[in-house]
Write an enzyme that holds these catalytic residues in place. Structure first.
Site, PDB file in Angstrom:
ATOM      1  N   SER A 140      30.370  45.083  44.911  1.00  0.00           N
ATOM      2  CA  SER A 140      31.772  45.491  44.608  1.00  0.00           C
ATOM      3  C   SER A 140      32.195  46.567  45.088  1.00  0.00           C
ATOM      4  O   SER A 140      33.207  47.230  44.612  1.00  0.00           O
ATOM      5  CB  SER A 140      31.697  45.689  42.918  1.00  0.00           C
ATOM      6  OG  SER A 140      31.098  46.717  42.391  1.00  0.00           O
ATOM      7  N   GLY A 162      31.577  52.809  38.246  1.00  0.00           N
ATOM      8  CA  GLY A 162      30.716  52.066  38.226  1.00  0.00           C
ATOM      9  C   GLY A 162      30.762  51.057  39.350  1.00  0.00           C
ATOM     10  O   GLY A 162      32.114  50.444  39.487  1.00  0.00           O
ATOM     11  N   ASP A 300      34.894  51.454  35.334  1.00  0.00           N
ATOM     12  CA  ASP A 300      33.923  50.575  35.900  1.00  0.00           C
ATOM     13  C   ASP A 300      34.260  49.665  36.970  1.00  0.00           C
ATOM     14  O   ASP A 300      35.482  48.824  36.575  1.00  0.00           O
ATOM     15  CB  ASP A 300      33.087  49.976  34.745  1.00  0.00           C
ATOM     16  CG  ASP A 300      31.897  49.318  35.235  1.00  0.00           C
ATOM     17  OD1 ASP A 300      31.431  49.391  36.374  1.00  0.00           O
ATOM     18  OD2 ASP A 300      31.231  48.413  34.265  1.00  0.00           O
ATOM     19  N   HIS A 301      33.951  49.804  38.030  1.00  0.00           N
ATOM     20  CA  HIS A 301      34.345  48.790  39.208  1.00  0.00           C
ATOM     21  C   HIS A 301      33.573  47.383  39.374  1.00  0.00           C
ATOM     22  O   HIS A 301      33.755  46.861  40.295  1.00  0.00           O
ATOM     23  CB  HIS A 301      34.722  49.530  40.424  1.00  0.00           C
ATOM     24  CG  HIS A 301      35.283  48.879  41.608  1.00  0.00           C
ATOM     25  ND1 HIS A 301      34.874  48.279  42.725  1.00  0.00           N
ATOM     26  CD2 HIS A 301      36.856  48.673  41.525  1.00  0.00           C
ATOM     27  CE1 HIS A 301      35.927  47.900  43.391  1.00  0.00           C
ATOM     28  NE2 HIS A 301      37.061  47.854  42.793  1.00  0.00           N
ATOM     29  N   ALA A 302      32.362  47.609  38.447  1.00  0.00           N
ATOM     30  CA  ALA A 302      31.543  46.525  38.678  1.00  0.00           C
ATOM     31  C   ALA A 302      32.253  45.093  38.132  1.00  0.00           C
ATOM     32  O   ALA A 302      33.344  44.929  37.479  1.00  0.00           O
ATOM     33  CB  ALA A 302      30.491  46.660  37.484  1.00  0.00           C
TER      34      ALA A 302
END
Length: 357
Positions: A140, A162, A300-302
């Site tokens: 990601s 993240g 969070d970029h997950a």
């Protein structure tokens, strides 16, 4: 064909095959540089506190030889991290310029550019392979990795939030199916090398690489992939013509399980939890690292989801699409597994999730 020409052709074929067999097996690598069937990583967001660190480069790691998350002693920008060790094979292949090895790198946010392409899939990944085997890394992280000649680097823009990813080692026989999946997701390829020796089996990748593909793709496609050690994975690929949330509109219903989804929750751009279909999707709102440490989905970029606790089917999916109205219109995909250790590891990260209104 004369006997002499036949002997010459066989000799060339033998030497080419010998070159492939003598080369180290291409595979996902752990921090010791040893081959693993698969690994998963979770890069923690940049926050102060002993469970995070101030650098935004700390990460959790899990592979086919372990049973739970381990906080790495390496930083993700180290060439001795799992990502660094794995991508070292890419740098070796680029230097060798062998006709027996191919690679393909894609990202909607290409390295060292602030422009994000919406003409291609919201996809990020890397493939490296020869005629024996290779690996597929899905992640990601915008702007990652750099082109091979620049060596291994981790982008500063990937520190704050993240990030997540999964690497799976596949025998070459699986790459034909992967080739078809990439056609559906329409990746933004920024660096590739696919020698002619692969073009007969892998029809779409060379055309995507040259940005000349005119092949019509299905709106969505699901395929089963088998890792080098025989573990089954599912890969969901959706095109932009499948204009629905991939989580609620497809994955939850296909897997027959309620899903808890963790994706980047940007304010006023998220989809609410969805209970309108037989199998529901709930937005995870906070991730816990320990009893006293957690972070929210806004940090969070997950992109991942798991079966709700207590459900029969224990799935974990890792990919590259968020739950947002805009990304329901983008192409992308997820790779899913029923591995119990992966499911337990992600299950323990869930602090709380949003119920349906």
């Amino acid at each position: 064909m004369s006997a002499r020409r036949l002997r010459t052709s066989l000799a060339v074929l033998f030497l080419g095959l010998l070159g492939v067999l003598e080369a180290p097996a291409i595979s996902c690598r752990n921090e010791a540089g040893r081959a693993v069937d698969w690994f998963v990583f979770y890069k923690l967001p940049r926050r102060q506190g002993k469970d995070f660190g101030e650098t935004g480069l700390e990460y959790l790691y899990l592979d086919s030889a372990t049973r739970s998350w381990r906080r790495s002693e390496r930083l993700v920008n180290s060439s001795r991290s799992a990502l660094g060790r794995t991508l070292h094979q890419l740098h070796e292949a680029h230097t060798a310029k062998s006709n027996n090895t191919a690679y393909l790198m894609y990202n909607d946010g290409i390295p060292k550019s602030m422009n994000y392409s919406r003409n291609y899939g919201h996809t990020k990944g890397l493939l490296l392979w020869n005629r024996i085997q290779g690996f597929w890394l899905l992640h990601s992280i915008p702007g990652f990795p750099p082109v091979p000649e620049e060596g291994y680097e981790y982008p500063s823009t990937g520190r704050r939030n993240g990030q997540s990813g999964i690497c799976v080692t596949f025998k070459y026989s699986q790459f034909e199916a992967i080739d078809s999946q990439l056609l559906v997701t329409n990746p933004n390829i920024y660096c590739c090398s696919i020698p002619a020796t692969f073009h007969q089996e892998l029809v779409h990748m060379p055309r995507l690489c040259a940005r000349s593909s005119s092949s019509k793709s299905p709106a969505r496609h699901l395929t089963t992939l088998q890792s080098a050690q025989g573990k089954n994975f599912l890969h969901f690929a959706k095109s932009d013509s499948f204009s629905d949330d991939i989580f609620a509109g497809w994955m939850a219903q296909q897997l027959k399980t309620h899903l808890l989804a963790e994706t980047w929750q940007r304010k006023r751009q998220e989809l609410p939890s969805n209970c309108s279909l037989p199998y529901h999707v709930y937005n995870i709102k906070a991730i816990k690292i320990s009893r006293k440490s957690y972070f929210s989905s806004y940090q969070d970029h997950a992109k991942w989801c798991i079966s709700q606790k207590g459900t029969k089917n224990r799935w974990t999916c890792i990919g590259d699409l968020n739950r947002s109205p805009h990304q329901a219109l983008r192409s992308g995909g997820f790779i899913c597994t029923q591995n119990q250790h992966i499911h337990q590891a992600f299950q323990r990260l869930v602090l709380y999730y949003e119920d349906c209104d």
